[in-house]
Design a protein around this motif. Sequence first.
Motif, PDB file in Angstrom:
ATOM      1  N   SER A 142      67.250  76.235  45.030  1.00  0.00           N
ATOM      2  CA  SER A 142      67.193  76.943  43.744  1.00  0.00           C
ATOM      3  C   SER A 142      68.570  77.127  43.116  1.00  0.00           C
ATOM      4  CB  SER A 142      66.543  78.319  43.927  1.00  0.00           C
ATOM      5  OG  SER A 142      67.410  79.183  44.643  1.00  0.00           O
ATOM      6  N   ARG A 143      69.626  77.084  43.926  1.00  0.00           N
ATOM      7  CA  ARG A 143      71.000  77.316  43.480  1.00  0.00           C
ATOM      8  C   ARG A 143      71.166  78.685  42.813  1.00  0.00           C
ATOM      9  NH1 ARG A 143      73.965  72.687  43.861  1.00  0.00           N
ATOM     10  NH2 ARG A 143      72.816  70.745  44.084  1.00  0.00           N
ATOM     11  N   ASP A 144      70.188  79.531  42.987  1.00  0.00           N
ATOM     12  CA  ASP A 144      70.205  80.880  42.436  1.00  0.00           C
ATOM     13  C   ASP A 144      70.243  81.846  43.621  1.00  0.00           C
ATOM     14  OD1 ASP A 144      69.472  82.989  40.247  1.00  0.00           O
ATOM     15  OD2 ASP A 144      67.978  83.257  41.845  1.00  0.00           O
ATOM     16  N   LEU A 145      71.192  82.769  43.630  1.00  0.00           N
ATOM     17  CA  LEU A 145      71.367  83.632  44.791  1.00  0.00           C
ATOM     18  C   LEU A 145      70.122  84.457  45.112  1.00  0.00           C
ATOM     19  CD1 LEU A 145      75.051  84.884  44.446  1.00  0.00           C
ATOM     20  CD2 LEU A 145      74.134  83.211  46.041  1.00  0.00           C
ATOM     21  N   THR A 146      69.444  84.934  44.088  1.00  0.00           N
ATOM     22  CA  THR A 146      68.233  85.709  44.320  1.00  0.00           C
ATOM     23  C   THR A 146      67.162  84.830  44.960  1.00  0.00           C
ATOM     24  OG1 THR A 146      68.712  87.134  42.426  1.00  0.00           O
ATOM     25  CG2 THR A 146      66.451  87.122  43.242  1.00  0.00           C
ATOM     26  N   GLY A 147      67.023  83.609  44.460  1.00  0.00           N
ATOM     27  CA  GLY A 147      66.045  82.689  45.021  1.00  0.00           C
ATOM     28  C   GLY A 147      66.394  82.265  46.433  1.00  0.00           C
ATOM     29  N   ILE A 148      67.669  82.017  46.683  1.00  0.00           N
ATOM     30  CA  ILE A 148      68.108  81.633  48.031  1.00  0.00           C
ATOM     31  C   ILE A 148      67.818  82.752  49.020  1.00  0.00           C
ATOM     32  CG2 ILE A 148      70.149  81.184  49.455  1.00  0.00           C
ATOM     33  CD1 ILE A 148      71.308  79.675  47.014  1.00  0.00           C
ATOM     34  N   HIS A 149      68.102  83.966  48.607  1.00  0.00           N
ATOM     35  CA  HIS A 149      67.856  85.138  49.452  1.00  0.00           C
ATOM     36  C   HIS A 149      66.387  85.212  49.831  1.00  0.00           C
ATOM     37  CE1 HIS A 149      68.065  89.362  50.741  1.00  0.00           C
ATOM     38  NE2 HIS A 149      69.376  89.262  50.691  1.00  0.00           N
ATOM     39  N   ALA A 150      65.510  85.033  48.853  1.00  0.00           N
ATOM     40  CA  ALA A 150      64.066  85.082  49.102  1.00  0.00           C
ATOM     41  C   ALA A 150      63.619  83.925  49.990  1.00  0.00           C
ATOM     42  CB  ALA A 150      63.313  85.056  47.777  1.00  0.00           C
ATOM     43  N   ASP A 151      64.174  82.743  49.766  1.00  0.00           N
ATOM     44  CA  ASP A 151      63.781  81.582  50.557  1.00  0.00           C
ATOM     45  C   ASP A 151      64.255  81.697  52.003  1.00  0.00           C
ATOM     46  OD1 ASP A 151      62.432  80.413  48.469  1.00  0.00           O
ATOM     47  OD2 ASP A 151      64.117  79.155  47.842  1.00  0.00           O
ATOM     48  N   LEU A 152      65.408  82.325  52.226  1.00  0.00           N
ATOM     49  CA  LEU A 152      65.871  82.564  53.593  1.00  0.00           C
ATOM     50  C   LEU A 152      64.918  83.513  54.319  1.00  0.00           C
ATOM     51  CD1 LEU A 152      69.743  82.911  53.316  1.00  0.00           C
ATOM     52  CD2 LEU A 152      68.508  81.306  54.782  1.00  0.00           C
ATOM     53  N   ARG A 153      64.448  84.526  53.605  1.00  0.00           N
ATOM     54  CA  ARG A 153      63.493  85.458  54.201  1.00  0.00           C
ATOM     55  C   ARG A 153      62.212  84.723  54.583  1.00  0.00           C
ATOM     56  NH1 ARG A 153      59.188  88.800  53.434  1.00  0.00           N
ATOM     57  NH2 ARG A 153      59.395  90.934  54.247  1.00  0.00           N
ATOM     58  N   LYS A 154      61.735  83.857  53.701  1.00  0.00           N
ATOM     59  CA  LYS A 154      60.518  83.086  53.989  1.00  0.00           C
ATOM     60  C   LYS A 154      60.713  82.215  55.225  1.00  0.00           C
ATOM     61  CE  LYS A 154      59.000  82.767  49.152  1.00  0.00           C
ATOM     62  NZ  LYS A 154      58.814  81.845  47.994  1.00  0.00           N
ATOM     63  N   LEU A 155      61.870  81.572  55.324  1.00  0.00           N
ATOM     64  CA  LEU A 155      62.147  80.720  56.477  1.00  0.00           C
ATOM     65  C   LEU A 155      62.135  81.537  57.761  1.00  0.00           C
ATOM     66  CD1 LEU A 155      64.730  77.891  56.803  1.00  0.00           C
ATOM     67  CD2 LEU A 155      64.741  79.728  58.484  1.00  0.00           C
ATOM     68  N   ALA A 156      62.730  82.724  57.713  1.00  0.00           N
ATOM     69  CA  ALA A 156      62.785  83.574  58.901  1.00  0.00           C
ATOM     70  C   ALA A 156      61.397  83.991  59.349  1.00  0.00           C
ATOM     71  CB  ALA A 156      63.644  84.810  58.613  1.00  0.00           C
ATOM     72  N   VAL A 157      60.561  84.382  58.401  1.00  0.00           N
ATOM     73  CA  VAL A 157      59.194  84.791  58.728  1.00  0.00           C
ATOM     74  C   VAL A 157      58.407  83.600  59.256  1.00  0.00           C
ATOM     75  CG1 VAL A 157      57.033  85.663  57.765  1.00  0.00           C
ATOM     76  CG2 VAL A 157      59.201  86.716  57.105  1.00  0.00           C
ATOM     77  N   LYS A 158      58.584  82.435  58.644  1.00  0.00           N
ATOM     78  CA  LYS A 158      57.918  81.221  59.105  1.00  0.00           C
ATOM     79  C   LYS A 158      58.348  80.862  60.523  1.00  0.00           C
ATOM     80  CE  LYS A 158      57.033  76.423  57.718  1.00  0.00           C
ATOM     81  NZ  LYS A 158      57.322  75.367  56.705  1.00  0.00           N
ATOM     82  N   SER A 159      59.578  81.226  60.870  1.00  0.00           N
ATOM     83  CA  SER A 159      60.100  80.946  62.209  1.00  0.00           C
ATOM     84  C   SER A 159      59.630  81.956  63.244  1.00  0.00           C
ATOM     85  CB  SER A 159      61.635  80.922  62.181  1.00  0.00           C
ATOM     86  OG  SER A 159      62.102  79.892  61.330  1.00  0.00           O
ATOM     87  N   GLY A 160      58.811  82.925  62.809  1.00  0.00           N
ATOM     88  CA  GLY A 160      58.223  83.863  63.746  1.00  0.00           C
ATOM     89  C   GLY A 160      58.797  85.262  63.747  1.00  0.00           C
ATOM     90  N   LEU A 161      59.748  85.544  62.853  1.00  0.00           N
ATOM     91  CA  LEU A 161      60.312  86.886  62.790  1.00  0.00           C
ATOM     92  C   LEU A 161      59.434  87.789  61.925  1.00  0.00           C
ATOM     93  CD1 LEU A 161      64.121  86.148  62.329  1.00  0.00           C
ATOM     94  CD2 LEU A 161      62.819  86.439  64.440  1.00  0.00           C
ATOM     95  N   ASP A 162      59.416  89.060  62.249  1.00  0.00           N
ATOM     96  CA  ASP A 162      58.671  90.037  61.470  1.00  0.00           C
ATOM     97  C   ASP A 162      59.395  90.316  60.161  1.00  0.00           C
ATOM     98  OD1 ASP A 162      56.609  92.341  61.360  1.00  0.00           O
ATOM     99  OD2 ASP A 162      58.543  93.343  61.064  1.00  0.00           O
ATOM    100  N   GLY A 163      58.646  90.398  59.072  1.00  0.00           N
ATOM    101  CA  GLY A 163      59.249  90.595  57.765  1.00  0.00           C
ATOM    102  C   GLY A 163      60.100  91.839  57.671  1.00  0.00           C
TER     103      GLY A 163
END
Length: 223
Positions: A142-163
């Motif tokens: 996204s090259r947008d910091l807000t979007g990157i932040h959200a996408d990192l959270r999604k990746l973490a949850v997808k990797s098995g971490l609790d939101g």
Amino acid sequence: MNTKILYSALFVAALAVGTYFAIGGTSTPGGTGFDLAAQAQTAEEIDTSSIVEMTLGDENAPVKVIEYASFTCPHCASFHQNVFKQLKTNYIDTGKVHFTYREIYFDKPGLWAGMVARCAGPVRYFGISDALYAGQSEWLASRDLTGIHADLRKLAVKSGLDGAQVDACLADAEKAQAMYALFLKNAEADGIDSTPSFVIDGEKHSNMNYEEFTEILDAKLGE
């Protein structure tokens, strides 16, 4: 230019971008979630004792390798997707090399990614790191910091971490300051000015392919 001054300038510039730091928290345009006065302190003034070194392999292995890398560096992603897998199989897992991974923070997303990787502790660190590198082009897309932040959270949850766990990790400004201070200390001590860089038994090396890496390792191992 002094390495510490260079990295500090880059980080302050990243902090100046108008975005928020903590997931789920309110934010003010231009806010950072950091105390910028604390960032002006020297690294030595910040307690970094809580930040664990991330390592693989036998601590008594005959060769010690330290990698300095950024989760937002495409060359680092390429190294980890290709060269590192072979090094792990042939040198780390066989007890020949003790490997230490140290994060470099050129930008805010790189720091966030480091916080995500550390969220589940040392046991899962390298698994999440692999996911960060494998998906780098996606969570940076996204090259947008807000979007990157959200996408990192999604990746973490997808990797098995609790939101909620991820939210708490990314909101921990004190830990982020300590991580950054430790990065400054280590990078300055080893004269790191690019990523990926490697310190092999105290000698600094730039990015290498597998053949170049094994030539150095085999020479040190006497093979």
